[in-house]
Design a protein around this motif. Structure first.
Motif, PDB file in Angstrom:
ATOM      1  N   SER A 294       0.838  -1.185   0.000  1.00  0.00           N
ATOM      2  CA  SER A 294       0.000   0.000   0.000  1.00  0.00           C
ATOM      3  C   SER A 294       0.875   1.238   0.000  1.00  0.00           C
ATOM      4  O   SER A 294       1.812   1.355   0.760  1.00  0.00           O
ATOM      5  CB  SER A 294      -0.903  -0.003   1.237  1.00  0.00           C
ATOM      6  OG  SER A 294      -0.137  -0.153   2.403  1.00  0.00           O
ATOM      7  N   ALA A 295       0.567   2.131  -0.884  1.00  0.00           N
ATOM      8  CA  ALA A 295       1.442   3.290  -1.058  1.00  0.00           C
ATOM      9  C   ALA A 295       1.244   4.287   0.046  1.00  0.00           C
ATOM     10  O   ALA A 295       0.136   4.523   0.519  1.00  0.00           O
ATOM     11  CB  ALA A 295       1.172   3.942  -2.409  1.00  0.00           C
ATOM     12  N   GLY A 296       2.347   4.900   0.478  1.00  0.00           N
ATOM     13  CA  GLY A 296       2.252   6.006   1.411  1.00  0.00           C
ATOM     14  C   GLY A 296       1.857   7.270   0.663  1.00  0.00           C
ATOM     15  O   GLY A 296       1.857   7.327  -0.557  1.00  0.00           O
ATOM     16  N   VAL A 297       1.548   8.295   1.400  1.00  0.00           N
ATOM     17  CA  VAL A 297       1.170   9.568   0.804  1.00  0.00           C
ATOM     18  C   VAL A 297       2.358  10.509   0.870  1.00  0.00           C
ATOM     19  O   VAL A 297       2.986  10.662   1.921  1.00  0.00           O
ATOM     20  CB  VAL A 297      -0.036  10.180   1.548  1.00  0.00           C
ATOM     21  CG1 VAL A 297      -0.395  11.521   0.947  1.00  0.00           C
ATOM     22  CG2 VAL A 297      -1.218   9.225   1.497  1.00  0.00           C
ATOM     23  N   ALA A 298       2.664  11.115  -0.237  1.00  0.00           N
ATOM     24  CA  ALA A 298       3.778  12.059  -0.257  1.00  0.00           C
ATOM     25  C   ALA A 298       3.475  13.217   0.675  1.00  0.00           C
ATOM     26  O   ALA A 298       2.420  13.822   0.614  1.00  0.00           O
ATOM     27  CB  ALA A 298       4.006  12.568  -1.671  1.00  0.00           C
ATOM     28  N   VAL A 299       4.410  13.503   1.567  1.00  0.00           N
ATOM     29  CA  VAL A 299       4.218  14.548   2.562  1.00  0.00           C
ATOM     30  C   VAL A 299       5.361  15.545   2.448  1.00  0.00           C
ATOM     31  O   VAL A 299       6.519  15.168   2.269  1.00  0.00           O
ATOM     32  CB  VAL A 299       4.191  13.945   3.988  1.00  0.00           C
ATOM     33  CG1 VAL A 299       4.047  15.055   5.008  1.00  0.00           C
ATOM     34  CG2 VAL A 299       3.053  12.951   4.123  1.00  0.00           C
ATOM     35  N   GLN A 300       5.046  16.816   2.565  1.00  0.00           N
ATOM     36  CA  GLN A 300       6.088  17.842   2.524  1.00  0.00           C
ATOM     37  C   GLN A 300       6.178  18.521   3.874  1.00  0.00           C
ATOM     38  O   GLN A 300       5.167  18.889   4.471  1.00  0.00           O
ATOM     39  CB  GLN A 300       5.778  18.884   1.451  1.00  0.00           C
ATOM     40  CG  GLN A 300       6.894  19.933   1.319  1.00  0.00           C
ATOM     41  CD  GLN A 300       6.639  20.880   0.171  1.00  0.00           C
ATOM     42  OE1 GLN A 300       5.538  20.958  -0.324  1.00  0.00           O
ATOM     43  NE2 GLN A 300       7.668  21.595  -0.249  1.00  0.00           N
ATOM     44  N   ASP A 301       7.385  18.620   4.398  1.00  0.00           N
ATOM     45  CA  ASP A 301       7.613  19.394   5.601  1.00  0.00           C
ATOM     46  C   ASP A 301       8.973  20.066   5.474  1.00  0.00           C
ATOM     47  O   ASP A 301       9.659  19.925   4.468  1.00  0.00           O
ATOM     48  CB  ASP A 301       7.512  18.533   6.870  1.00  0.00           C
ATOM     49  CG  ASP A 301       8.504  17.389   6.887  1.00  0.00           C
ATOM     50  OD1 ASP A 301       9.587  17.532   6.286  1.00  0.00           O
ATOM     51  OD2 ASP A 301       8.203  16.364   7.510  1.00  0.00           O
ATOM     52  N   SER A 302       9.358  20.773   6.513  1.00  0.00           N
ATOM     53  CA  SER A 302      10.603  21.533   6.444  1.00  0.00           C
ATOM     54  C   SER A 302      11.823  20.635   6.451  1.00  0.00           C
ATOM     55  O   SER A 302      12.920  21.074   6.107  1.00  0.00           O
ATOM     56  CB  SER A 302      10.672  22.491   7.637  1.00  0.00           C
ATOM     57  OG  SER A 302      10.597  21.756   8.854  1.00  0.00           O
ATOM     58  N   ALA A 303      11.641  19.344   6.828  1.00  0.00           N
ATOM     59  CA  ALA A 303      12.804  18.475   6.989  1.00  0.00           C
ATOM     60  C   ALA A 303      13.070  17.613   5.772  1.00  0.00           C
ATOM     61  O   ALA A 303      14.098  16.987   5.680  1.00  0.00           O
ATOM     62  CB  ALA A 303      12.605  17.583   8.206  1.00  0.00           C
ATOM     63  N   LYS A 304      12.139  17.560   4.819  1.00  0.00           N
ATOM     64  CA  LYS A 304      12.376  16.680   3.688  1.00  0.00           C
ATOM     65  C   LYS A 304      11.675  17.197   2.449  1.00  0.00           C
ATOM     66  O   LYS A 304      10.666  17.895   2.526  1.00  0.00           O
ATOM     67  CB  LYS A 304      11.908  15.264   4.005  1.00  0.00           C
ATOM     68  CG  LYS A 304      10.412  15.121   4.245  1.00  0.00           C
ATOM     69  CD  LYS A 304      10.047  13.657   4.419  1.00  0.00           C
ATOM     70  CE  LYS A 304       8.539  13.459   4.516  1.00  0.00           C
ATOM     71  NZ  LYS A 304       8.171  12.053   4.535  1.00  0.00           N
ATOM     72  N   PRO A 305      12.197  16.857   1.262  1.00  0.00           N
ATOM     73  CA  PRO A 305      11.573  17.303   0.018  1.00  0.00           C
ATOM     74  C   PRO A 305      10.309  16.514  -0.265  1.00  0.00           C
ATOM     75  O   PRO A 305      10.030  15.499   0.372  1.00  0.00           O
ATOM     76  CB  PRO A 305      12.654  16.995  -1.024  1.00  0.00           C
ATOM     77  CG  PRO A 305      13.424  15.848  -0.448  1.00  0.00           C
ATOM     78  CD  PRO A 305      13.436  16.083   1.030  1.00  0.00           C
ATOM     79  N   VAL A 306       9.529  16.961  -1.240  1.00  0.00           N
ATOM     80  CA  VAL A 306       8.343  16.230  -1.647  1.00  0.00           C
ATOM     81  C   VAL A 306       8.778  14.907  -2.248  1.00  0.00           C
ATOM     82  O   VAL A 306       9.636  14.861  -3.124  1.00  0.00           O
ATOM     83  CB  VAL A 306       7.533  17.031  -2.677  1.00  0.00           C
ATOM     84  CG1 VAL A 306       6.343  16.230  -3.161  1.00  0.00           C
ATOM     85  CG2 VAL A 306       7.075  18.348  -2.063  1.00  0.00           C
ATOM     86  N   SER A 307       8.192  13.817  -1.770  1.00  0.00           N
ATOM     87  CA  SER A 307       8.570  12.498  -2.258  1.00  0.00           C
ATOM     88  C   SER A 307       7.450  11.923  -3.108  1.00  0.00           C
ATOM     89  O   SER A 307       6.285  12.256  -2.940  1.00  0.00           O
ATOM     90  CB  SER A 307       8.864  11.560  -1.079  1.00  0.00           C
ATOM     91  OG  SER A 307       7.721  11.438  -0.252  1.00  0.00           O
ATOM     92  N   PRO A 308       7.802  11.042  -4.045  1.00  0.00           N
ATOM     93  CA  PRO A 308       6.782  10.410  -4.885  1.00  0.00           C
ATOM     94  C   PRO A 308       6.078   9.289  -4.125  1.00  0.00           C
ATOM     95  O   PRO A 308       6.312   9.083  -2.943  1.00  0.00           O
ATOM     96  CB  PRO A 308       7.605   9.864  -6.048  1.00  0.00           C
ATOM     97  CG  PRO A 308       8.947   9.573  -5.445  1.00  0.00           C
ATOM     98  CD  PRO A 308       9.153  10.632  -4.407  1.00  0.00           C
ATOM     99  N   GLU A 309       5.246   8.566  -4.846  1.00  0.00           N
ATOM    100  CA  GLU A 309       4.568   7.422  -4.249  1.00  0.00           C
ATOM    101  C   GLU A 309       5.603   6.417  -3.753  1.00  0.00           C
ATOM    102  O   GLU A 309       6.646   6.220  -4.374  1.00  0.00           O
ATOM    103  CB  GLU A 309       3.663   6.769  -5.298  1.00  0.00           C
ATOM    104  CG  GLU A 309       2.888   5.566  -4.787  1.00  0.00           C
ATOM    105  CD  GLU A 309       2.176   4.845  -5.909  1.00  0.00           C
ATOM    106  OE1 GLU A 309       1.055   4.402  -5.696  1.00  0.00           O
ATOM    107  OE2 GLU A 309       2.771   4.740  -7.000  1.00  0.00           O
ATOM    108  N   TYR A 310       5.305   5.777  -2.642  1.00  0.00           N
ATOM    109  CA  TYR A 310       6.252   4.814  -2.087  1.00  0.00           C
ATOM    110  C   TYR A 310       5.493   3.653  -1.460  1.00  0.00           C
ATOM    111  O   TYR A 310       4.312   3.750  -1.144  1.00  0.00           O
ATOM    112  CB  TYR A 310       7.171   5.460  -1.050  1.00  0.00           C
ATOM    113  CG  TYR A 310       6.443   6.072   0.142  1.00  0.00           C
ATOM    114  CD1 TYR A 310       6.248   5.345   1.315  1.00  0.00           C
ATOM    115  CD2 TYR A 310       5.956   7.379   0.078  1.00  0.00           C
ATOM    116  CE1 TYR A 310       5.588   5.907   2.398  1.00  0.00           C
ATOM    117  CE2 TYR A 310       5.302   7.945   1.151  1.00  0.00           C
ATOM    118  CZ  TYR A 310       5.113   7.206   2.309  1.00  0.00           C
ATOM    119  OH  TYR A 310       4.456   7.752   3.373  1.00  0.00           O
ATOM    120  N   SER A 311       6.180   2.537  -1.288  1.00  0.00           N
ATOM    121  CA  SER A 311       5.546   1.335  -0.753  1.00  0.00           C
ATOM    122  C   SER A 311       5.582   1.328   0.763  1.00  0.00           C
ATOM    123  O   SER A 311       6.508   1.858   1.375  1.00  0.00           O
ATOM    124  CB  SER A 311       6.236   0.077  -1.290  1.00  0.00           C
ATOM    125  OG  SER A 311       7.604   0.058  -0.936  1.00  0.00           O
TER     126      SER A 311
END
Length: 780
Positions: free
Chosen positions: A196-213
């Motif tokens: 099940s894919a996670g949801v891309a989350v943006q915060d100050s500590a990490k860049p926007v990430s694509p779909e992931y398992s």
């Protein structure tokens, strides 16, 4: 005279209902917060501790429960009623009448500050509520209970219960040890949540990430802990008693960001805390494991032994009893290069399992009670402390809090010399203390839906093996006991349970495979209602075989049994009171794990087998030798005639994969047409004299790493290739057997178009489309 009596009665009624009593002296301490279903009760007069017993005004307690209170002048008693229920509380008495039955109270009713006070625990338990004390916050938590459990209550009662069941001690210990790994084994259940894919989350500590398992879990929406987790940018791993945080995305910038070490125990290379599994969300890293910092070795007590205890029993007394704790450590992820510990909680006992639902974490421990060491001890405070379970919450300090015996219930149908402890955390508010419930008994398998947690225990009574089920309602980090149920036989693992449309479905096995009489093994499916009462069942499936895997999918169930061949059974559970066995497919081999492809296709992972004649047995009996790994796609479109549509055979005898006993090792994405898992491949030498000539011949080491496939309904399994962390030098040194060590691939996951393989020594990034290596980072 009648007027005087009537006047006195009216006066007492007025006093009772308007709090106009003459006060008496009390041992009042600090103010206690009393909550009913999470909400504070409004008291006209505050509860008070009197001689160690928490007392509260009966009128306020009754009002909180919408009950009526009247005064019976003739009997000098308060009468609490509602819907046919009657509780009669005589003044200055240590007993009460519950629906006409006299019942002893721990404490006496008294007049305090112009109010009639009653022991709070007694009052609430008499009206089917659970009362639990939280010493860290000096609060009482009251919840409704639909099926009451008896309370341990006193040290004498505990000794009686342990004495009655001490013969079960060794079996209980073995069950607890087994249960520590049983929750990781497989068979199956529920709609596909794997990959099940996670949801891309943006915060100050990490860049926007694509779909992931994500982790391959049993129930969608109910996360399970694992040794590897990702949030789409970072990969977190349990690595040789450490936690390693690696920046994985983008792959060309992959690097180890931080390593979390734990203090070493004295005079040993092991850590005081040994992490085993983790969870990750947007804000927290949650680490679970065993802590041995508070281990208290117990010397053999010669005086406590009796002539009836054998030499072997005496030798086993000291090692069995362990005061290791199940520990949870919560870290803030605001700075992943410098993880900050924000909360610690511990339960005495061995870690069994856990689940994370949203921001609520639930974890279970089993504490074994070595009663032999205390059987001759007097009723002392030390004895009570040693026999009672304890917990710790860093929000309340560094010391452990023992759970009083009058706040511990026991599981009469699964009574063993041990405790089941359930801890709950609300990760949204870490200032709240952990919610802890404790039960004298045992539990081995754990299943959880979004609403309920089930703990299952195998019991033996009159040579009958049963599974006892305990249901706990889940709500914002609190697990509250609800119901008890029972079915014949034993469960294979967590996937033998499934909750669907308010029903609990279970698959069990009774009897023994080796028997040929009425005691031979048989397999069954039971459907229980919301109160865990039997509603439907299918009995005596595949006599002489046992269950190897089960998958519940909506209104259907799939079951694999095995002895010499692999029957795949299809069951219709749409009508809970009338379940039906629809069809069966018999093929060589067996499946340890079943995973949904879609509603009409299911993937089986197991072993191929070869059946040969047993020349040493009477009659025409045969033996099935397992061979290499087998992956099959079953077509169940025609439920009466299931078919094996595609198969893939991997290696020869000796080939193995963690996936066969741990479903979390699977990566599957139907949308990406992607199937991958770690595997150790053994192959026979075609030139060798024994190759293929003997079904019992083992192959030699050929590969360890991740196998990658495409899978669709047109072409079936299409092998893409293998990704290994072993070098050519490593492979050249391999003999018949090979230990990959830190280079053994444990998990496979994806972030965007990149496939990541994880071992203790490396994380490797490969393109999903071509499997071309993009980057590799070594873990120091």
């Amino acid at each position: 005279m009648k007027k005087k009596v009537l006047a006195a009665g009216l006066l007492m009624t007025a006093i009772l209902l308007t709090s106009a009593f003459t006060p008496v002296s009390t041992n009042a301490g600090q103010e206690t917060i009393v909550k009913l279903e999470g909400q504070p009760i409004a008291f006209s007069q505050q509860p008070r501790m009197m001689k160690g017993i928490l007392m509260a005004p009966v009128r306020d307690l009754a009002t909180a429960l919408d009950m009526e209170v009247t005064w019976n002048e003739a009997e000098r008693a308060a009468v609490v009623t509602r819907n046919g229920y009657e509780l009669k509380l005589p003044l200055n008495a240590d007993y009460a009448n519950v629906n006409g039955k006299a019942t002893t109270m721990n404490g006496s009713t008294q007049i305090v500050s112009d109010s009639l006070y009653v022991p709070l625990r007694f009052f609430m338990e008499s009206v089917n509520h659970v009362v639990r004390w939280d010493s860290a916050t000096s609060s009482v938590n009251i919840t409704k209970q639909t099926d009451s459990l008896p309370v341990v209550g006193t040290y004498d009662h505990l000794v009686t219960l342990l004495t009655q069941n001490e013969s079960n001690g060794m079996r209980a210990y073995a069950a607890i040890a087994k249960s520590a790994i049983s929750d990781s084994s497989t068979t199956s259940s529920a709609p596909p949540a794997a990959g099940s894919a996670g949801v891309a989350v943006q915060d100050s500590a990490k860049p926007v990430s694509p779909e992931y398992s994500g982790t391959n879990v049993q129930v969608q929406g109910v996360d399970e802990s694992d040794v590897v987790k990702s949030d789409g940018t970072y990969i977190y791993t349990v690595n040789k008693q450490r936690i390693v945080v690696t920046q994985a995305y983008p792959a060309d910038q992959m690097k180890v960001l931080s390593i979390l070490d734990f203090p070493k125990a004295a005079n040993t290379s092991n850590t005081q805390f040994q992490p085993s599994e983790i969870y990750v969300d947007d804000t927290h890293l949650i680490v679970l494991g065993q802590s041995y910092q508070n281990l208290k070795p117990v010397p053999y007590n010669e005086a406590a032994s009796s002539s009836s205890i054998g030499i072997l029993d005496k030798r086993m007394i000291s090692p069995i009893r362990s005061q290791a704790t199940t520990k949870v450590m919560v870290y803030d992820l605001a700075d992943r290069s410098n993880l900050k510990l924000v909360k610690e909680v511990e339960l005495e006992g061995n870690y069994i399992s856990s689940r994370k639902i949203g921001t609520s974490l639930y974890f279970i421990a089993n504490k074994y009670v070595n009663y032999y060491n205390y059987r001759e001890m007097a009723n002392t405070d030390d004895a009570k402390k040693e026999l009672a379970p304890a917990y710790r919450d860093s929000s309340a300090g560094d010391s452990f809090t023992s759970i009083p015996l009058d706040q511990i219930y026991y599981l009469p149908k699964a009574l063993e010399p041990g405790y089941v402890l359930v801890g709950g955390l609300n990760l949204n508010d870490l200032t709240q203390t952990m919610n802890v419930t404790s039960y004298l008994g045992s539990g081995q398998n754990v299943y959880a839906s979004e609403d309920n947690l089930y703990v299952a225990a195998t019991t033996y009574e009159d040579q009958q093996q049963d599974t006892i089920l305990y249901q706990f309602g889940l709500n914002n980090g609190k697990a509250v006991y609800k119901n008890t149920g029972k079915v014949p036989g034993h469960l294979l693992n967590q996937f033998a349970m499934d909750e669907h449309n308010g029903h609990l479905r279970l698959a069990t096995t009774t009897g023994e495979v080796w028997r040929t009489d009425e005691g031979t093994s048989k397999n069954h499916v039971y459907i229980l209602d919301a109160n865990l009462k039997e509603e439907g069942k299918i009995l005596n499936i595949a006599p002489g075989e046992r269950i190897y895997s089960t998958r519940f999918m909506g209104d259907r169930a799939y079951m694999v049994t095995f002895k010499n061949t692999d029957p795949l059974f299809v069951l219709d559970l749409k009508q809970p009171d009338q379940p039906k066995l629809l069809g069966a497919l018999k093929i060589p081999g067996y499946s340890n794990y079943l995973h949904p492809y879609d509603e009409n296709h299911i993937i089986g992972f197991g072993k191929d087998t070869v059946e040969v004649e047993n020349k040493n047995a009477a009659g025409s009996q045969s033996i099935a030798y397992y061979q290499g790994m087998k992956v099959a796609l079953f077509d169940v479109s025609d439920v009466n005639n299931p078919k094996e549509k595609f198969t893939e055979l991997i290696g020869d005898r000796g080939t193995d994969s963690e996936l066969l006993y741990n479903h979390r090792a699977l990566l599957f994405s139907k949308e990406k047409n992607l199937l991958s898992f770690p595997v150790s491949v053994m192959k026979l030498d075609p030139a060798a004299s024994n190759s293929k000539n003997s079904a019992s011949a083992y192959g030699s080491f050929a590969f360890q790493g991740a196998y990658v496939y495409n899978l669709d309904l047109e072409k079936g399994f299409q092998f893409r290739g293998g990704i290994t962390h072993l070098s050519q030098e490593d492979l050249s040194k391999a003999g018949q057997h090979f230990y990959a060590g830190d280079k053994q691939v444990q998990r496979v996951l994806y972030i965007g178009d990149t496939l990541y393989t994880v071992s203790n020594g490396f994380i490797k990034a490969n393109e999903i489309s071509t499997l071309k290596e993009k980057n590799t980072v070594a873990i120091p």
